[in-house]
Design a protein around this motif. Structure first.
Motif, PDB file in Angstrom:
ATOM      1  N   ALA A 177       1.012  -1.537  -0.092  1.00 40.58           N
ATOM      2  CA  ALA A 177       0.017  -0.074  -0.002  1.00 40.58           C
ATOM      3  C   ALA A 177       0.744   1.144   0.059  1.00 40.58           C
ATOM      4  O   ALA A 177       2.403   1.802   0.836  1.00 40.58           O
ATOM      5  N   ASP A 178       0.324   2.464  -0.258  1.00 40.59           N
ATOM      6  CA  ASP A 178       0.952   3.280  -0.621  1.00 40.59           C
ATOM      7  C   ASP A 178      -0.241   4.491  -0.238  1.00 40.59           C
ATOM      8  O   ASP A 178      -1.094   4.499  -0.772  1.00 40.59           O
ATOM      9  N   ASP A 179       0.937   5.145   0.560  1.00 41.42           N
ATOM     10  CA  ASP A 179      -0.202   6.922   1.488  1.00 41.42           C
ATOM     11  C   ASP A 179      -1.116   6.122   2.023  1.00 41.42           C
ATOM     12  O   ASP A 179      -0.702   6.186   3.473  1.00 41.42           O
ATOM     13  N   ALA A 180      -2.014   5.601   1.892  1.00 40.29           N
ATOM     14  CA  ALA A 180      -2.908   5.383   2.768  1.00 40.29           C
ATOM     15  C   ALA A 180      -2.894   3.976   3.282  1.00 40.29           C
ATOM     16  O   ALA A 180      -3.734   3.213   2.602  1.00 40.29           O
ATOM     17  N   VAL A 181      -2.647   3.489   4.274  1.00 36.61           N
ATOM     18  CA  VAL A 181      -2.066   2.597   4.562  1.00 36.61           C
ATOM     19  C   VAL A 181      -3.421   1.872   5.477  1.00 36.61           C
ATOM     20  O   VAL A 181      -2.915   2.318   6.673  1.00 36.61           O
ATOM     21  N   VAL A 182      -3.917   0.712   5.288  1.00 35.98           N
ATOM     22  CA  VAL A 182      -4.252   0.569   6.710  1.00 35.98           C
ATOM     23  C   VAL A 182      -4.486  -0.349   7.743  1.00 35.98           C
ATOM     24  O   VAL A 182      -3.581  -1.624   6.765  1.00 35.98           O
ATOM     25  N   LEU A 183      -3.581  -0.710   8.480  1.00 33.24           N
ATOM     26  CA  LEU A 183      -3.102  -1.133   9.687  1.00 33.24           C
ATOM     27  C   LEU A 183      -4.746  -2.155  10.288  1.00 33.24           C
ATOM     28  O   LEU A 183      -5.843  -1.363  10.800  1.00 33.24           O
ATOM     29  N   LYS A 184      -4.719  -3.412  10.547  1.00 35.46           N
ATOM     30  CA  LYS A 184      -5.583  -4.358  11.046  1.00 35.46           C
ATOM     31  C   LYS A 184      -5.424  -5.372  12.041  1.00 35.46           C
ATOM     32  O   LYS A 184      -3.994  -6.046  12.125  1.00 35.46           O
ATOM     33  N   LYS A 185      -5.848  -5.187  13.542  1.00 29.15           N
ATOM     34  CA  LYS A 185      -5.572  -5.641  14.336  1.00 29.15           C
ATOM     35  C   LYS A 185      -5.224  -7.773  14.512  1.00 29.15           C
ATOM     36  O   LYS A 185      -7.494  -6.792  14.693  1.00 29.15           O
ATOM     37  N   LEU A 186      -4.924  -7.881  14.184  1.00 26.24           N
ATOM     38  CA  LEU A 186      -6.278 -10.193  13.826  1.00 26.24           C
ATOM     39  C   LEU A 186      -5.682 -11.162  15.641  1.00 26.24           C
ATOM     40  O   LEU A 186      -6.749 -11.706  15.719  1.00 26.24           O
ATOM     41  N   SER A 187      -4.606  -9.734  16.251  1.00 22.22           N
ATOM     42  CA  SER A 187      -4.819 -10.680  17.826  1.00 22.22           C
ATOM     43  C   SER A 187      -4.000  -9.428  18.134  1.00 22.22           C
ATOM     44  O   SER A 187      -3.407  -9.030  18.405  1.00 22.22           O
ATOM     45  N   PRO A 188      -3.822 -10.150  20.033  1.00 17.85           N
ATOM     46  CA  PRO A 188      -3.210  -9.027  21.019  1.00 17.85           C
ATOM     47  C   PRO A 188      -1.669  -8.965  19.905  1.00 17.85           C
ATOM     48  O   PRO A 188      -0.496  -8.078  20.383  1.00 17.85           O
ATOM     49  N   GLU A 189      -0.989  -9.831  18.998  1.00 21.57           N
ATOM     50  CA  GLU A 189       0.580  -9.713  19.315  1.00 21.57           C
ATOM     51  C   GLU A 189       0.564  -9.507  17.301  1.00 21.57           C
ATOM     52  O   GLU A 189       1.307  -9.399  16.522  1.00 21.57           O
ATOM     53  N   THR A 190      -0.504  -9.569  16.603  1.00 23.37           N
ATOM     54  CA  THR A 190      -0.359  -9.585  15.385  1.00 23.37           C
ATOM     55  C   THR A 190      -1.105  -8.146  14.493  1.00 23.37           C
ATOM     56  O   THR A 190      -2.447  -8.054  14.519  1.00 23.37           O
ATOM     57  N   ILE A 191      -0.285  -7.217  13.979  1.00 20.99           N
ATOM     58  CA  ILE A 191      -0.787  -6.710  12.849  1.00 20.99           C
ATOM     59  C   ILE A 191      -0.542  -6.840  11.234  1.00 20.99           C
ATOM     60  O   ILE A 191       0.214  -7.333  11.292  1.00 20.99           O
ATOM     61  N   LEU A 192      -1.787  -6.581  10.773  1.00 19.90           N
ATOM     62  CA  LEU A 192      -2.016  -6.749   9.280  1.00 19.90           C
ATOM     63  C   LEU A 192      -2.177  -6.021   9.081  1.00 19.90           C
ATOM     64  O   LEU A 192      -2.552  -4.613   8.528  1.00 19.90           O
ATOM     65  N   GLY A 193      -0.388  -5.235   7.042  1.00 17.15           N
ATOM     66  CA  GLY A 193      -1.245  -4.232   6.906  1.00 17.15           C
ATOM     67  C   GLY A 193      -1.588  -4.402   5.807  1.00 17.15           C
ATOM     68  O   GLY A 193      -1.460  -5.477   4.960  1.00 17.15           O
ATOM     69  N   THR A 194      -2.479  -3.687   5.145  1.00 18.28           N
ATOM     70  CA  THR A 194      -3.132  -3.734   3.650  1.00 18.28           C
ATOM     71  C   THR A 194      -3.040  -2.468   2.843  1.00 18.28           C
ATOM     72  O   THR A 194      -3.262  -0.789   3.299  1.00 18.28           O
ATOM     73  N   HIS A 195      -4.075  -2.542   2.083  1.00 23.07           N
ATOM     74  CA  HIS A 195      -4.060  -0.887   1.054  1.00 23.07           C
ATOM     75  C   HIS A 195      -6.102  -0.363   1.481  1.00 23.07           C
ATOM     76  O   HIS A 195      -6.789  -1.454   1.845  1.00 23.07           O
ATOM     77  N   ASP A 196      -6.731   0.747   1.348  1.00 17.65           N
ATOM     78  CA  ASP A 196      -7.946   0.772   1.364  1.00 17.65           C
ATOM     79  C   ASP A 196      -9.010   1.162   0.090  1.00 17.65           C
ATOM     80  O   ASP A 196      -9.881   0.985  -0.435  1.00 17.65           O
ATOM     81  N   GLY A 197      -7.892  -0.554  -1.002  1.00 20.62           N
ATOM     82  CA  GLY A 197      -8.617  -0.827  -2.356  1.00 20.62           C
ATOM     83  C   GLY A 197      -8.814   0.027  -3.530  1.00 20.62           C
ATOM     84  O   GLY A 197      -8.688  -0.327  -4.214  1.00 20.62           O
ATOM     85  N   LYS A 198      -9.016   1.759  -2.458  1.00 22.07           N
ATOM     86  CA  LYS A 198      -9.162   2.447  -3.956  1.00 22.07           C
ATOM     87  C   LYS A 198      -7.269   3.123  -4.494  1.00 22.07           C
ATOM     88  O   LYS A 198      -7.141   2.897  -5.343  1.00 22.07           O
TER      89      LYS A 198
END
Length: 312
Positions: A177-198
């Motif tokens: 992802a560039d510019d707008a990075v979406v961070l999702k908390k999957l567990s107390p130890e895990t952060i997932l990075g992804t894009h916003d679709g656009k």
């Protein structure tokens, strides 16, 4: 609190609706499914009623062994808690599900069916719900995957995040992802990075504009998501600042209460920033394996001092 509807689940997994059509707008707010077991014998103290209820061959076979009255009684006790829906796996025959159809139609609870085996379907839907319902935030930065290691690049506008990402892509690594990075908390130890679709596959470069990295560099230059294991901040070099290259004290950045190892890379004309990011990623991997170059260096210094003392 995030949620999805039963209809969303039906659409995502192409589930067959057997009963309870009026309840397709029911919400699912929990990320893991549940297979009723103790509930069949009347124990409901910890019944997760907000979760999708899965009925595999084991559960249906058990119910079939009960008398008609007992079976209706046990299903009735679960239905009265109004879970979001029931999903029957293995494409089990409708004739053996008539009692479920009756209860679900009466209470407006969707009864769904899939041809998938129980364990496989649970794995797929648990992964889907975990990502979909995960707590998330959006941060300004660039997310890349360097040799399998997810990295969040941060820094002030114009510091060179996207240009660094481009160099990494040209070296065989991947943009997430560039510019707008979406961070999702999957567990107390895990952060997932992804894009916003656009912004999927797009990289914004000053003086050049938007480029599509998948079109220019091939599908291998992009991936949808990655686990974030390093937070790297790009900063301008300050002449009077002390940079201790032997400092082994770890630093962290916290996102949604999850601590991510933090590294600061100072920029200076002529520095290979992409190479430093690669080195940081590989060094983190070695630390994960229990190795520290700084610690080994200090051990060598201590061993050398001891040898000198022994000579005297």
């Amino acid at each position: 609190m995030k949620s999805i509807t039963v209809q969303d689940l039906v659409n995502r997994f192409h589930l067959e609706l057997l009963a309870g059509q009026t309840g397709l707008d029911r919400t699912i707010g929990k990320s893991r499914v549940h297979r009723p077991g103790l509930e069949f014998v009347g124990y409901f103290d910890f019944f997760p009623q907000q979760r999708v209820q899965v009925l595999g061959r084991k559960e249906i076979t058990y119910l079939h062994k009960q008398s008609e009255g007992e079976r209706d009684n046990r299903i009735g006790h679960i239905v009265q808690y109004h879970p979001p829906c029931f999903v029957v796996t293995w494409n089990q025959e409708i004739e053996g599900l008539r009692y479920l159809i009756t209860h679900c139609d009466k209470e407006g609870i969707p009864l769904l069916r899939t041809k998938e085996p129980t364990t496989k379907w649970i794995g797929m839907v648990d992964a889907f719900l975990t990502k979909t319902l995960a707590e998330e935030i959006q941060v300004h930065g660039v997310c890349v995957n360097v040799a399998g290691i997810g990295i969040l690049l941060r820094g002030k506008s114009g510091v060179g995040k996207s240009e660094t990402a481009l160099t990494l892509i040209r070296r065989g690594h991947r943009l997430v992802a560039d510019d707008a990075v979406v961070l999702k908390k999957l567990s107390p130890e895990t952060i997932l990075g992804t894009h916003d679709g656009k912004t999927k596959e797009f990289l914004a470069l000053r003086s050049v504009g938007l480029i599509n990295v998948a079109r220019i560099y091939g599908r291998g230059a992009f991936q949808d998501e990655t686990r974030i294991v390093l937070d790297i901040e790009l900063t301008q070099w300050k002449e009077n600042e002390l940079y201790n290259e032997l400092d082994v004290e770890p630093k962290y950045t916290t996102y949604m209460d999850v601590r991510i190892p933090h590294i600061q890379i100072s920029l200076q004309p002529g520095r290979d920033v992409a190479g430093l990011v690669e080195a940081a990623a590989n060094n983190w991997y070695l630390r994960l394996q229990g190795y520290s170059a700084a610690e080994e260096f200090m051990q060598r210094i201590e061993a050398s001092v001891q040898q000198q003392q022994q000579k005297h």
